[in-house]
Design an enzyme around this catalytic site. Sequence first.
Site, PDB file in Angstrom:
ATOM      1  N   ASP A 176       0.823  -1.209   0.000  1.00 35.61           N
ATOM      2  CA  ASP A 176       0.000   0.000   0.000  1.00 35.61           C
ATOM      3  C   ASP A 176       0.857   1.259   0.000  1.00 35.61           C
ATOM      4  OD1 ASP A 176       0.954  -0.593   2.524  1.00 35.61           O
ATOM      5  OD2 ASP A 176      -1.013  -0.639   3.488  1.00 35.61           O
ATOM      6  N   PHE A 177       1.905   1.274   0.812  1.00 38.47           N
ATOM      7  CA  PHE A 177       2.808   2.431   0.852  1.00 38.47           C
ATOM      8  C   PHE A 177       3.494   2.631  -0.493  1.00 38.47           C
ATOM      9  CE2 PHE A 177       7.132   4.093   1.303  1.00 38.47           C
ATOM     10  CZ  PHE A 177       6.896   5.283   1.977  1.00 38.47           C
TER      11      PHE A 177
END
Length: 398
Positions: free
Chosen positions: A237-238
Amino acid sequence: MNSMLYTLYGFAIFFMIFWSGMWMVHVLALIAGRWKLHRKMNQASSYETPLPGVSVIKPLMGVDPNLFGNLETFFTMEYPRYELLFCVEDDSDPVLMLVRKLVEKYPEVEATLFVGGCKVGVNPKINNMQPAYEAAKYELVLISDSGIRMKEDTLLDMVHHMTDRVALVHQMPFTCDREGFAAAYEKIFFGTVQSRMYLAADMLRINCHTGMSALLKKFTLDEVGGLKAFGIYLAEDFFYAKSLTDRGWRITVSSQPALQNSGHCAVDSFQARLRRWAKLRVAMLPTTIVLEPLSECLVLGGFASWAASVLFEWDSLVFYLVHILLWFMFDWTLLCVVQNGPLPFNKLEFVCGWLLSEITRPYLFLQAVLDPLIQWRSRVYKLKWGGVAEEVKAKVKY
Protein backbone atom coordinates in the site's frame (compact mmCIF):
# COMPACT_ATOMS: atom_id res chain seq x y z
CA MET A 1 34.42 23.28 27.80
CA ASN A 2 32.83 25.76 25.44
CA SER A 3 32.38 23.07 22.78
CA MET A 4 30.57 20.83 25.28
CA LEU A 5 28.34 23.74 26.26
CA TYR A 6 27.54 24.51 22.63
CA THR A 7 26.73 20.82 22.04
CA LEU A 8 24.47 20.81 25.09
CA TYR A 9 22.60 23.88 23.91
CA GLY A 10 22.44 22.47 20.39
CA PHE A 11 20.67 19.33 21.59
CA ALA A 12 18.34 21.41 23.77
CA ILE A 13 17.39 23.63 20.82
CA PHE A 14 16.80 20.56 18.63
CA PHE A 15 14.48 18.97 21.17
CA MET A 16 12.49 22.18 21.64
CA ILE A 17 12.10 22.60 17.89
CA PHE A 18 11.00 18.98 17.50
CA TRP A 19 8.60 19.38 20.43
CA SER A 20 7.10 22.49 18.84
CA GLY A 21 6.77 20.66 15.54
CA MET A 22 4.80 17.85 17.18
CA TRP A 23 2.36 20.38 18.60
CA MET A 24 1.91 21.74 15.10
CA VAL A 25 1.02 18.19 14.05
CA HIS A 26 -1.61 18.09 16.81
CA VAL A 27 -3.11 21.37 15.62
CA LEU A 28 -3.08 20.35 11.94
CA ALA A 29 -4.78 17.05 12.77
CA LEU A 30 -7.57 18.80 14.67
CA ILE A 31 -8.08 21.32 11.85
CA ALA A 32 -8.11 18.56 9.22
CA GLY A 33 -10.47 16.44 11.31
CA ARG A 34 -12.95 19.30 11.76
CA TRP A 35 -12.71 20.34 8.11
CA LYS A 36 -12.67 17.00 6.33
CA LEU A 37 -14.20 14.19 8.37
CA HIS A 38 -17.92 13.33 8.34
CA ARG A 39 -18.83 15.98 5.77
CA LYS A 40 -22.18 15.76 4.04
CA MET A 41 -21.87 15.08 0.34
CA ASN A 42 -23.99 15.46 -2.73
CA GLN A 43 -26.40 12.64 -3.47
CA ALA A 44 -25.85 10.45 -6.51
CA SER A 45 -28.73 12.07 -8.36
CA SER A 46 -26.98 15.43 -8.36
CA TYR A 47 -24.17 14.24 -10.64
CA GLU A 48 -24.46 15.48 -14.21
CA THR A 49 -22.53 12.49 -15.57
CA PRO A 50 -23.04 8.85 -14.54
CA LEU A 51 -20.97 7.62 -11.65
CA PRO A 52 -18.09 5.35 -12.69
CA GLY A 53 -18.32 1.65 -12.03
CA VAL A 54 -16.26 0.20 -9.20
CA SER A 55 -14.67 -3.25 -8.90
CA VAL A 56 -14.45 -4.15 -5.21
CA ILE A 57 -11.68 -6.65 -4.43
CA LYS A 58 -12.05 -8.50 -1.11
CA PRO A 59 -9.09 -10.72 -0.11
CA LEU A 60 -10.32 -13.26 2.45
CA MET A 61 -8.76 -15.88 4.70
CA GLY A 62 -10.56 -17.62 7.53
CA VAL A 63 -13.76 -16.72 9.37
CA ASP A 64 -14.36 -14.62 12.47
CA PRO A 65 -17.64 -13.95 14.32
CA ASN A 66 -18.24 -10.59 12.59
CA LEU A 67 -17.21 -11.53 9.06
CA PHE A 68 -20.66 -12.39 7.71
CA GLY A 69 -22.09 -9.05 8.85
CA ASN A 70 -19.07 -7.15 7.55
CA LEU A 71 -19.28 -8.72 4.10
CA GLU A 72 -23.02 -8.25 3.93
CA THR A 73 -22.58 -4.47 4.12
CA PHE A 74 -20.86 -4.63 0.72
CA PHE A 75 -23.97 -6.23 -0.80
CA THR A 76 -26.21 -3.44 0.52
CA MET A 77 -24.22 -0.37 -0.57
CA GLU A 78 -26.19 2.41 -2.26
CA TYR A 79 -24.16 2.75 -5.44
CA PRO A 80 -25.42 2.28 -9.00
CA ARG A 81 -22.67 0.15 -10.58
CA TYR A 82 -20.22 -2.10 -8.80
CA GLU A 83 -19.02 -5.68 -8.75
CA LEU A 84 -17.73 -7.72 -5.82
CA LEU A 85 -14.65 -9.86 -6.43
CA PHE A 86 -13.93 -12.22 -3.53
CA CYS A 87 -10.47 -13.77 -3.34
CA VAL A 88 -9.72 -16.93 -1.34
CA GLU A 89 -6.33 -18.62 -1.47
CA ASP A 90 -7.23 -22.06 -0.11
CA ASP A 91 -10.09 -24.09 -1.59
CA SER A 92 -10.71 -25.67 1.85
CA ASP A 93 -11.16 -22.33 3.60
CA PRO A 94 -14.53 -22.20 5.44
CA VAL A 95 -15.01 -18.63 4.25
CA LEU A 96 -16.04 -20.03 0.86
CA MET A 97 -19.32 -21.31 2.28
CA LEU A 98 -20.02 -17.94 3.87
CA VAL A 99 -19.40 -16.05 0.62
CA ARG A 100 -21.59 -18.41 -1.39
CA LYS A 101 -24.38 -17.96 1.12
CA LEU A 102 -24.25 -14.18 0.66
CA VAL A 103 -24.15 -14.50 -3.13
CA GLU A 104 -27.32 -16.61 -2.98
CA LYS A 105 -28.96 -14.14 -0.61
CA TYR A 106 -28.28 -11.15 -2.89
CA PRO A 107 -28.57 -12.44 -6.49
CA GLU A 108 -29.08 -8.90 -7.81
CA VAL A 109 -25.50 -7.94 -6.82
CA GLU A 110 -22.81 -8.89 -9.31
CA ALA A 111 -20.33 -11.05 -7.40
CA THR A 112 -17.54 -13.42 -8.46
CA LEU A 113 -15.43 -15.79 -6.37
CA PHE A 114 -11.76 -16.43 -7.19
CA VAL A 115 -10.07 -19.40 -5.53
CA GLY A 116 -6.39 -20.29 -5.52
CA GLY A 117 -4.73 -16.97 -6.21
CA CYS A 118 -1.73 -16.51 -8.49
CA LYS A 119 1.84 -16.28 -7.24
CA VAL A 120 3.38 -13.11 -8.65
CA GLY A 121 5.61 -12.18 -5.70
CA VAL A 122 6.30 -12.68 -2.03
CA ASN A 123 3.27 -10.71 -0.81
CA PRO A 124 0.46 -13.22 -0.03
CA LYS A 125 -2.25 -10.56 -0.19
CA ILE A 126 -1.31 -9.55 -3.73
CA ASN A 127 -0.97 -13.21 -4.76
CA ASN A 128 -4.50 -13.77 -3.49
CA MET A 129 -5.92 -10.68 -5.25
CA GLN A 130 -4.12 -10.97 -8.57
CA PRO A 131 -6.76 -13.01 -10.49
CA ALA A 132 -9.51 -10.64 -9.35
CA TYR A 133 -7.43 -7.60 -10.27
CA GLU A 134 -6.89 -8.93 -13.78
CA ALA A 135 -10.62 -9.67 -14.14
CA ALA A 136 -11.80 -6.30 -12.78
CA LYS A 137 -13.90 -4.65 -15.46
CA TYR A 138 -14.40 -1.15 -14.07
CA GLU A 139 -12.10 1.87 -14.16
CA LEU A 140 -12.05 2.23 -10.39
CA VAL A 141 -10.83 -0.54 -8.06
CA LEU A 142 -11.55 -0.65 -4.34
CA ILE A 143 -9.21 -2.87 -2.33
CA SER A 144 -10.89 -3.62 0.98
CA ASP A 145 -9.67 -5.83 3.83
CA SER A 146 -11.93 -8.52 5.24
CA GLY A 147 -12.54 -6.79 8.57
CA ILE A 148 -13.95 -3.57 7.08
CA ARG A 149 -17.61 -2.69 7.60
CA MET A 150 -19.21 -0.27 5.13
CA LYS A 151 -22.01 2.22 5.57
CA GLU A 152 -24.53 2.42 2.75
CA ASP A 153 -23.00 5.63 1.37
CA THR A 154 -19.30 4.90 2.03
CA LEU A 155 -18.44 3.97 -1.55
CA LEU A 156 -20.28 7.01 -2.86
CA ASP A 157 -18.29 9.18 -0.45
CA MET A 158 -15.00 7.73 -1.67
CA VAL A 159 -15.91 8.19 -5.35
CA HIS A 160 -16.93 11.76 -4.57
CA HIS A 161 -13.30 12.47 -3.57
CA MET A 162 -11.89 10.96 -6.79
CA THR A 163 -11.20 14.08 -8.87
CA ASP A 164 -9.19 14.41 -12.08
CA ARG A 165 -5.92 14.98 -10.20
CA VAL A 166 -6.55 12.33 -7.55
CA ALA A 167 -5.60 8.70 -8.24
CA LEU A 168 -6.06 7.21 -4.77
CA VAL A 169 -8.75 7.81 -2.15
CA HIS A 170 -8.23 5.99 1.12
CA GLN A 171 -10.13 5.78 4.36
CA MET A 172 -8.42 6.74 7.59
CA PRO A 173 -8.20 3.62 9.81
CA PHE A 174 -10.63 3.59 12.72
CA THR A 175 -12.82 1.00 14.45
CA CYS A 176 -16.46 0.15 15.01
CA ASP A 177 -17.90 0.40 18.51
CA ARG A 178 -17.31 -2.92 20.24
CA GLU A 179 -17.47 -4.05 23.85
CA GLY A 180 -14.50 -4.70 26.12
CA PHE A 181 -11.28 -2.98 27.14
CA ALA A 182 -9.31 -4.38 24.17
CA ALA A 183 -11.78 -2.75 21.78
CA ALA A 184 -11.45 0.55 23.66
CA TYR A 185 -7.66 0.24 23.50
CA GLU A 186 -7.77 -0.19 19.71
CA LYS A 187 -10.20 2.69 19.23
CA ILE A 188 -8.04 5.00 21.36
CA PHE A 189 -4.94 4.17 19.31
CA PHE A 190 -6.62 4.66 15.94
CA GLY A 191 -8.47 7.77 17.09
CA THR A 192 -5.40 9.49 18.52
CA VAL A 193 -1.93 8.37 17.39
CA GLN A 194 -2.95 7.02 13.99
CA SER A 195 -5.48 9.77 13.23
CA ARG A 196 -3.05 12.49 14.26
CA MET A 197 -0.38 11.40 11.80
CA TYR A 198 -2.88 10.46 9.07
CA LEU A 199 -4.76 13.77 9.11
CA ALA A 200 -1.64 15.93 9.41
CA ALA A 201 0.03 13.99 6.59
CA ASP A 202 -3.04 14.49 4.40
CA MET A 203 -2.92 18.23 5.05
CA LEU A 204 0.80 18.32 4.16
CA ARG A 205 0.37 15.88 1.23
CA ILE A 206 2.74 13.33 2.73
CA ASN A 207 2.30 9.65 1.90
CA CYS A 208 0.86 8.03 5.01
CA HIS A 209 -1.33 5.55 3.17
CA THR A 210 -2.68 2.39 4.79
CA GLY A 211 -4.33 0.08 2.27
CA MET A 212 -7.12 -1.50 4.32
CA SER A 213 -9.69 0.46 2.28
CA ALA A 214 -8.35 2.17 -0.83
CA LEU A 215 -10.02 3.29 -4.06
CA LEU A 216 -7.68 3.51 -7.08
CA LYS A 217 -7.78 4.49 -10.72
CA LYS A 218 -6.81 1.16 -12.25
CA PHE A 219 -4.93 2.54 -15.23
CA THR A 220 -2.48 4.38 -12.96
CA LEU A 221 -1.31 1.03 -11.59
CA ASP A 222 -1.41 -0.64 -15.00
CA GLU A 223 1.04 1.99 -16.27
CA VAL A 224 3.72 0.55 -13.96
CA GLY A 225 2.86 -3.12 -14.37
CA GLY A 226 -0.31 -3.47 -12.34
CA LEU A 227 -0.74 -4.71 -8.81
CA LYS A 228 1.78 -7.50 -9.29
CA ALA A 229 4.58 -4.93 -9.70
CA PHE A 230 4.36 -4.38 -5.93
CA GLY A 231 4.42 -8.08 -5.00
CA ILE A 232 8.04 -7.81 -3.79
CA TYR A 233 6.87 -5.70 -0.83
CA LEU A 234 4.79 -6.58 2.21
CA ALA A 235 3.76 -2.94 2.59
CA GLU A 236 2.43 -2.79 -0.96
CA ASP A 237 0.00 0.00 0.00
CA PHE A 238 2.81 2.43 0.85
CA PHE A 239 4.74 1.67 -2.32
CA TYR A 240 1.90 1.93 -4.81
CA ALA A 241 0.90 5.21 -3.16
CA LYS A 242 4.53 6.37 -3.50
CA SER A 243 4.50 5.34 -7.16
CA LEU A 244 1.45 7.54 -7.72
CA THR A 245 2.83 10.61 -5.95
CA ASP A 246 6.19 10.23 -7.70
CA ARG A 247 4.33 10.50 -11.01
CA GLY A 248 2.45 13.64 -9.99
CA TRP A 249 -0.83 12.11 -8.84
CA ARG A 250 -2.52 13.16 -5.63
CA ILE A 251 -3.81 10.90 -2.86
CA THR A 252 -6.45 11.99 -0.39
CA VAL A 253 -8.44 10.82 2.61
CA SER A 254 -12.20 10.39 2.31
CA SER A 255 -14.54 11.93 4.85
CA GLN A 256 -15.63 8.61 6.37
CA PRO A 257 -13.06 6.67 8.42
CA ALA A 258 -12.58 2.96 7.74
CA LEU A 259 -14.59 0.96 10.27
CA GLN A 260 -12.55 -2.07 11.30
CA ASN A 261 -14.82 -4.66 12.87
CA SER A 262 -12.85 -7.83 13.48
CA GLY A 263 -14.62 -10.38 15.62
CA HIS A 264 -11.39 -11.23 17.45
CA CYS A 265 -10.28 -8.44 19.76
CA ALA A 266 -7.45 -8.85 22.29
CA VAL A 267 -4.71 -6.59 23.64
CA ASP A 268 -1.85 -8.98 22.85
CA SER A 269 -2.96 -9.61 19.25
CA PHE A 270 -3.31 -5.88 18.61
CA GLN A 271 0.13 -5.22 20.06
CA ALA A 272 1.46 -7.87 17.67
CA ARG A 273 -0.03 -5.82 14.82
CA LEU A 274 1.68 -2.69 16.18
CA ARG A 275 5.04 -4.47 16.25
CA ARG A 276 4.54 -5.76 12.70
CA TRP A 277 3.69 -2.28 11.40
CA ALA A 278 6.72 -0.83 13.20
CA LYS A 279 9.00 -3.38 11.51
CA LEU A 280 7.62 -2.38 8.12
CA ARG A 281 8.14 1.34 8.81
CA VAL A 282 11.72 0.81 9.97
CA ALA A 283 12.56 -1.16 6.82
CA MET A 284 10.91 1.36 4.50
CA LEU A 285 12.10 4.53 6.24
CA PRO A 286 15.23 3.98 8.38
CA THR A 287 14.89 7.44 9.96
CA THR A 288 11.90 5.95 11.77
CA ILE A 289 14.36 4.35 14.22
CA VAL A 290 15.12 7.78 15.67
CA LEU A 291 12.11 9.95 14.88
CA GLU A 292 9.27 7.61 15.85
CA PRO A 293 10.33 6.99 19.48
CA LEU A 294 11.10 10.68 19.84
CA SER A 295 7.57 11.58 18.73
CA GLU A 296 5.99 9.60 21.57
CA CYS A 297 4.33 11.66 24.31
CA LEU A 298 6.29 10.37 27.30
CA VAL A 299 9.67 10.20 25.55
CA LEU A 300 9.37 13.59 23.86
CA GLY A 301 8.10 15.17 27.06
CA GLY A 302 11.18 13.98 28.93
CA PHE A 303 13.60 15.45 26.39
CA ALA A 304 11.60 18.66 26.01
CA SER A 305 11.40 19.23 29.78
CA TRP A 306 15.17 18.82 30.02
CA ALA A 307 15.62 21.25 27.11
CA ALA A 308 13.30 23.79 28.74
CA SER A 309 15.32 23.63 31.96
CA VAL A 310 18.58 24.17 30.03
CA LEU A 311 17.36 26.96 27.77
CA PHE A 312 14.89 28.79 30.01
CA GLU A 313 15.63 27.44 33.50
CA TRP A 314 12.03 26.26 33.83
CA ASP A 315 11.06 23.59 36.33
CA SER A 316 11.43 20.34 34.35
CA LEU A 317 8.90 18.36 36.42
CA VAL A 318 6.18 21.00 36.04
CA PHE A 319 6.92 21.28 32.33
CA TYR A 320 6.69 17.48 31.93
CA LEU A 321 3.38 17.20 33.76
CA VAL A 322 1.82 20.09 31.82
CA HIS A 323 3.07 18.55 28.58
CA ILE A 324 1.39 15.21 29.37
CA LEU A 325 -1.85 16.91 30.45
CA LEU A 326 -2.07 18.97 27.25
CA TRP A 327 -1.23 15.94 25.07
CA PHE A 328 -3.95 13.98 26.85
CA MET A 329 -6.52 16.75 26.27
CA PHE A 330 -5.60 17.10 22.58
CA ASP A 331 -5.92 13.33 22.11
CA TRP A 332 -9.33 13.26 23.80
CA THR A 333 -10.52 16.09 21.57
CA LEU A 334 -9.22 14.42 18.40
CA LEU A 335 -10.83 11.10 19.33
CA CYS A 336 -14.18 12.84 19.80
CA VAL A 337 -13.81 14.51 16.39
CA VAL A 338 -13.02 11.20 14.66
CA GLN A 339 -15.80 9.36 16.50
CA ASN A 340 -18.36 12.06 15.59
CA GLY A 341 -20.70 10.84 18.30
CA PRO A 342 -20.77 9.41 21.81
CA LEU A 343 -17.82 7.20 22.71
CA PRO A 344 -18.60 3.59 23.71
CA PHE A 345 -16.59 3.91 26.94
CA ASN A 346 -16.32 6.35 29.83
CA LYS A 347 -13.51 8.77 30.68
CA LEU A 348 -11.90 6.41 33.18
CA GLU A 349 -11.63 3.72 30.51
CA PHE A 350 -10.14 6.31 28.18
CA VAL A 351 -7.53 7.25 30.78
CA CYS A 352 -6.58 3.59 31.30
CA GLY A 353 -6.49 2.82 27.57
CA TRP A 354 -4.56 6.00 26.77
CA LEU A 355 -1.96 5.32 29.46
CA LEU A 356 -1.53 1.72 28.31
CA SER A 357 -1.09 2.89 24.74
CA GLU A 358 1.42 5.61 25.58
CA ILE A 359 3.46 3.56 28.05
CA THR A 360 3.76 0.39 25.95
CA ARG A 361 4.40 1.83 22.47
CA PRO A 362 8.11 2.68 23.00
CA TYR A 363 8.66 -0.83 24.37
CA LEU A 364 6.78 -2.41 21.45
CA PHE A 365 8.86 -0.36 19.02
CA LEU A 366 12.07 -1.54 20.69
CA GLN A 367 10.88 -5.14 20.38
CA ALA A 368 10.21 -4.57 16.67
CA VAL A 369 13.71 -3.18 16.08
CA LEU A 370 15.42 -6.03 17.95
CA ASP A 371 13.44 -8.74 16.14
CA PRO A 372 13.02 -7.68 12.49
CA LEU A 373 11.40 -10.92 11.25
CA ILE A 374 7.72 -10.51 10.38
CA GLN A 375 5.18 -13.25 10.93
CA TRP A 376 2.03 -13.02 8.83
CA ARG A 377 -0.36 -15.85 9.71
CA SER A 378 1.64 -19.04 8.94
CA ARG A 379 4.47 -17.33 7.05
CA VAL A 380 7.65 -15.63 8.21
CA TYR A 381 9.39 -12.87 6.26
CA LYS A 382 12.63 -10.95 6.40
CA LEU A 383 12.72 -7.34 5.25
CA LYS A 384 15.63 -5.72 3.46
CA TRP A 385 16.32 -2.01 3.60
CA GLY A 386 13.91 -0.30 1.24
CA GLY A 387 11.02 -2.60 2.15
CA VAL A 388 11.73 -5.55 -0.19
CA ALA A 389 10.66 -8.80 1.51
CA GLU A 390 11.76 -12.40 1.25
CA GLU A 391 10.09 -15.43 2.79
CA VAL A 392 12.31 -17.31 5.21
CA LYS A 393 9.85 -19.98 6.23
CA ALA A 394 7.58 -21.93 3.96
CA LYS A 395 3.86 -21.99 4.55
CA VAL A 396 2.90 -24.44 7.27
CA LYS A 397 0.59 -27.24 6.12
CA TYR A 398 -2.11 -28.38 8.46
